[in-house]
Design a protein around this motif. Structure first.
Motif, PDB file in Angstrom:
ATOM      1  N   PRO A  16     -76.364 -37.447 -20.199  1.00  0.00           N
ATOM      2  CA  PRO A  16     -77.716 -38.171 -19.989  1.00  0.00           C
ATOM      3  C   PRO A  16     -77.346 -39.679 -20.315  1.00  0.00           C
ATOM      4  O   PRO A  16     -76.444 -40.081 -20.944  1.00  0.00           O
ATOM      5  CB  PRO A  16     -78.603 -37.455 -20.999  1.00  0.00           C
ATOM      6  N   ASP A  42     -83.674 -36.021 -14.062  1.00  0.00           N
ATOM      7  CA  ASP A  42     -83.026 -37.348 -14.795  1.00  0.00           C
ATOM      8  C   ASP A  42     -81.797 -37.736 -13.895  1.00  0.00           C
ATOM      9  O   ASP A  42     -80.981 -36.787 -13.751  1.00  0.00           O
ATOM     10  CB  ASP A  42     -82.902 -36.947 -15.987  1.00  0.00           C
ATOM     11  N   LEU A  81     -78.004 -38.664 -13.845  1.00  0.00           N
ATOM     12  CA  LEU A  81     -76.767 -38.048 -14.612  1.00  0.00           C
ATOM     13  C   LEU A  81     -75.758 -38.988 -14.851  1.00  0.00           C
ATOM     14  O   LEU A  81     -75.467 -40.073 -13.869  1.00  0.00           O
ATOM     15  CB  LEU A  81     -76.134 -37.076 -14.394  1.00  0.00           C
TER      16      LEU A  81
END
Length: 458
Positions: free
Chosen positions: A67, A99, A101
């Protein structure tokens, strides 16, 4: 040879994978002796994660990445505040990945290359293209060593300074996004934690940032420097820069692994297809790196073109199907160029606008919707995940086939129902995960299927 792909970056490798799984004979040629060594395009957006899921590489990509950390702002050697990099987007059944990466580009390319080889594909390194000629039967590619290769089609994935694009005489229009001097490098250093993206703002919106690269021991250095600033592209040059803009000493920088300077600009090719030659990735569109759109848009070029080449070369689809590549992808690239420029200039926040989940092809000639009450998903929209008949949709979609939701027909991979989120009707999902056709019943499906030459419909 069916296809020659020029360039072994993310675009060329992703296209090679897609063609290999369709039984299309393709050769990727790369002028360098190995894969690109830098971290440059490190952001893998949620839509591209869905693409990588389908291509069979998402688990490997996630294993070598991680992340994005929060941004830590420094001033005069003191931490003065922390900011999230992205606005939060909650996941739901239809959007399992929300999200971005972080994966160093060289890591992404290693994973894609390994998958290509696993599927029987190959890359010929050290093969620099000098030019090409095409005729009614195919394309002859000429290399600087005097050799040639013959193929039915050629895809130029050879970057923003594409030799193929120049050979074809295709112009590229755009603008300078920012007059400042920019620098990006992969470095090893001490003195900073790896839990934050460290930023060191300076006067006039200049400054330096040091981001720990997930899955590596490196930091990516990003510098926005005063216009006309020259920096020696060496370890000593980087050390001098770090000492000038941060509280670290020059000695904290222990190694320089890759470096590049650039000026952010946009560029959009006037055409994405000339006869049997297609432009993809940076050869077709050049972005500011802000917002992480370039690599992602490029991979999705490959994903759009791959199934169409496969359909024409292996499934008897009409050659005119290939015209829809430019129709769909040039408009999409133009939108992404505007978005990346807006992010660069601080007009748009990273998050919902940049994850690319809302992109689609509603205006495409391949998008046909005949429903009387077209609620929910429409033809041209991304087909969301979900469950139908006890099956996860992304599992059903995975592979080079089309999928029918809401009806069952012979020789078509079908699920008799569709999730409620799709709305009422029958939905035919393209191999690249978009709704191609939608109707109240299967009436009209046969005609559509014959037009794309992909399905056997009674």
């Amino acid at each position: 040879m069916d296809v020659v792909i020029v360039g072994a970056g993310p675009t060329g490798l992703a296209l090679g994978i897609d063609l290999a799984r369709r039984g299309v004979e393709a050769l990727v040629v790369e002028r360098e002796e190995g894969l690109f060594p830098g971290s440059r395009g490190k952001g893998i957006q949620p839509r591209t994660q869905e693409v990588f899921d389908d291509l069979g590489v998402l688990d490997a990509i996630r294993a070598v990445g991680g992340p994005y950390p929060a941004r830590m702002i420094w001033k005069d050697g003191e931490r003065i505040g922390e900011q999230p990099m992205f606005e939060e987007i909650p996941a739901d059944e239809g959007t399992p990945y929300t999200d971005a990466l972080m994966v160093a580009q060289w890591r992404t390319q290693e994973v894609l290359y390994a998958r290509l080889v696993e599927l029987g594909g190959r890359v010929a390194f050290g093969r620099e293209v000098r030019g090409l000629e095409q005729d009614a039967g195919g394309v002859t590619v000429r290399f600087t060593d005097g050799t040639t290769a013959r193929a039915g089609y050629v895809v130029a994935a050879d970057g923003g300074r594409s030799v193929i694009r120049r050979t074809l005489g295709v112009g590229m229009t755009g603008e300078t996004v920012d007059p400042a001097s920019f620098l990006v490098a992969d470095v090893r250093l001490t003195g900073l934690d790896r839990d934050h993206w460290h930023t060191f703002p300076a006067a006039g919106e200049t400054g330096l940032a040091l981001c720990p690269l997930a899955g590596t021991d490196d930091f990516q250095l990003q510098g926005r420097l005063p216009e006309g600033t020259g920096v020696e592209l060496s370890l000593d040059g980087v050390r001098e820069l770090v000492a000038a803009y941060t509280h670290l000493d020059a000695g904290h920088v222990t190694e320089l692994r890759w470096i590049s300077d650039f000026r952010p600009r946009t560029g959009l090719a006037e055409r994405f297809r000339v006869g049997r030659v297609f432009l993809a990735g940076d050869a077709a569109h050049v972005h500011s790196p802000a917002g992480g759109q370039g690599l992602n848009t490029s991979v999705q070029d490959a994903y759009n073109l791959g199934w169409k080449l496969g359909a024409v070369l292996r499934a008897g689809a009409p050659e005119a199907l290939l015209d829809t590549y430019e129709e769909e992808r040039r408009a999409n690239a133009a939108d992404m160029l505007g978005l990346s420029t807006a992010v660069h200039r601080g007009e748009v926040q990273r998050g919902k606008a940049t994850v690319q989940l809302g992109l689609g092809y509603r205006e495409s000639s391949l998008s046909v919707d005949s429903r009387t009450a077209a609620a929910g998903i429409r033809a041209g929209d991304r087909a969301p995940d979900g469950r139908a008949d006890g099956v996860r949709l992304f599992d059903a979609f995975r592979g080079p086939h089309w999928t029918l939701l809401g009806a069952s027909l012979p020789d078509v991979r079908s699920l008799p129902s569709a999730p409620e989120s799709y709305g009422p009707g029958v939905f035919l999902i393209r191999p690249d995960g978009y709704v191609g056709w939608a109707g109240d019943t299967t009436e009209g499906l046969r005609e559509y299927a014959e037009g794309v030459g992909t399905l056997v419909v009674p």
